[in-house]
Design a protein around this motif. Structure first.
Motif, mmCIF file in Angstrom:
data_model
loop_
_atom_site.group_PDB
_atom_site.id
_atom_site.type_symbol
_atom_site.label_atom_id
_atom_site.label_comp_id
_atom_site.label_asym_id
_atom_site.label_seq_id
_atom_site.Cartn_x
_atom_site.Cartn_y
_atom_site.Cartn_z
ATOM 1 N N SER A 1 -6.251 -4.377 2.041
ATOM 2 C CA SER A 1 -4.937 -4.474 1.442
ATOM 3 C C SER A 1 -4.751 -3.332 0.446
ATOM 4 C CB SER A 1 -4.784 -5.820 0.722
ATOM 5 O OG SER A 1 -3.539 -5.901 0.081
ATOM 6 N N CYS B 1 -3.315 1.996 -9.932
ATOM 7 C CA CYS B 1 -1.911 1.849 -10.327
ATOM 8 C C CYS B 1 -1.741 1.820 -11.846
ATOM 9 C CB CYS B 1 -1.338 0.579 -9.712
ATOM 10 S SG CYS B 1 -1.310 0.640 -7.920
ATOM 11 N N PRO C 1 -2.236 -1.888 -2.343
ATOM 12 C CA PRO C 1 -1.056 -2.289 -3.126
ATOM 13 C C PRO C 1 0.069 -1.277 -2.978
ATOM 14 C CG PRO C 1 -2.803 -1.493 -4.566
ATOM 15 C CD PRO C 1 -3.376 -1.543 -3.177
ATOM 16 N N ASP C 2 1.291 -1.777 -3.014
ATOM 17 C CA ASP C 2 2.462 -0.913 -2.863
ATOM 18 C C ASP C 2 2.475 0.242 -3.858
ATOM 19 O OD1 ASP C 2 3.414 -2.373 -0.722
ATOM 20 O OD2 ASP C 2 4.748 -3.618 -1.940
ATOM 21 N N CYS C 3 2.012 0.001 -5.075
ATOM 22 C CA CYS C 3 2.032 1.045 -6.090
ATOM 23 C C CYS C 3 1.115 2.216 -5.762
ATOM 24 C CB CYS C 3 1.669 0.468 -7.456
ATOM 25 S SG CYS C 3 -0.007 -0.222 -7.514
ATOM 26 N N ASP D 1 -9.262 -2.697 -4.661
ATOM 27 C CA ASP D 1 -8.690 -3.581 -5.675
ATOM 28 C C ASP D 1 -8.323 -2.763 -6.911
ATOM 29 O OD1 ASP D 1 -8.146 -5.453 -7.662
ATOM 30 O OD2 ASP D 1 -9.901 -6.681 -7.243
#
Length: 157
Positions: free
Chosen positions: A151, A130, A153-155, A123
């Motif tokens: 998951s 990020c 994150p794209d960043c 997270d």
């Protein structure tokens, strides 16, 4: 009495230092913690803001937590294992998969303080991946984390 900034809970350095006598760990006061100036501390690279219930810190006899409301507050240091971007995809994926498979059985189950060290945390609100720590996961690591149901994150890809 000594003051100390622990890095995990219960921090093994605090436990070892108890050989010299009782210890007091001081929380940052809520007013200071929420101030703009102190929030800037949490925005420094490698640092995030941290809150934890005193009851969850895991200390026993000899350790007192000084807190106005039974919450421990302070800055926390974040980090990561770093590999060269040129590392082979399959090697990075296998190493990451082995780490993920070991999170519960080794990291969390073997030592009481490991549960608060954020192993396996992806997270960005906690890791700051990020934000001021613009690190990216190796593509092989991304594949392993996502195959394990995490998951990313794209960043951070």
């Amino acid at each position: 009495m000594s003051s100390y900034l622990p890095m995990s809970f219960p921090d093994p350095r605090v436990t070892a230092a108890l050989a010299s006598g009782n210890m007091t760990i001081f929380s940052v006061s809520k007013d200071v913690y929420e101030s703009e100036a102190f929030q800037n501390v949490g925005n420094l690279p490698g640092t995030v803001m941290f809150e934890m219930a005193v009851a969850d810190m895991g200390y026993g006899d000899g350790v007192t937590i000084s807190s106005e409301d039974d919450m421990f507050r302070g800055p926390a240091t974040v980090g990561a294992d770093i590999v060269n971007v040129d590392m082979d995809f399959d090697v990075a994926k296998a190493l990451t998969a082995a780490f993920i498979e070991s999170i519960e059985s080794i990291y969390h189950a073997k030592a009481p303080f490991m549960a608060s060290t954020w192993h396996g945390e992806t997270d960005v609100a906690i890791t700051d991946m990020c934000g001021n720590n613009p690190l990216k996961y190796h593509p092989g690591a991304v594949a392993a984390w996502e195959e394990a149901g995490y998951s990313i994150p794209d960043c951070a890809k």
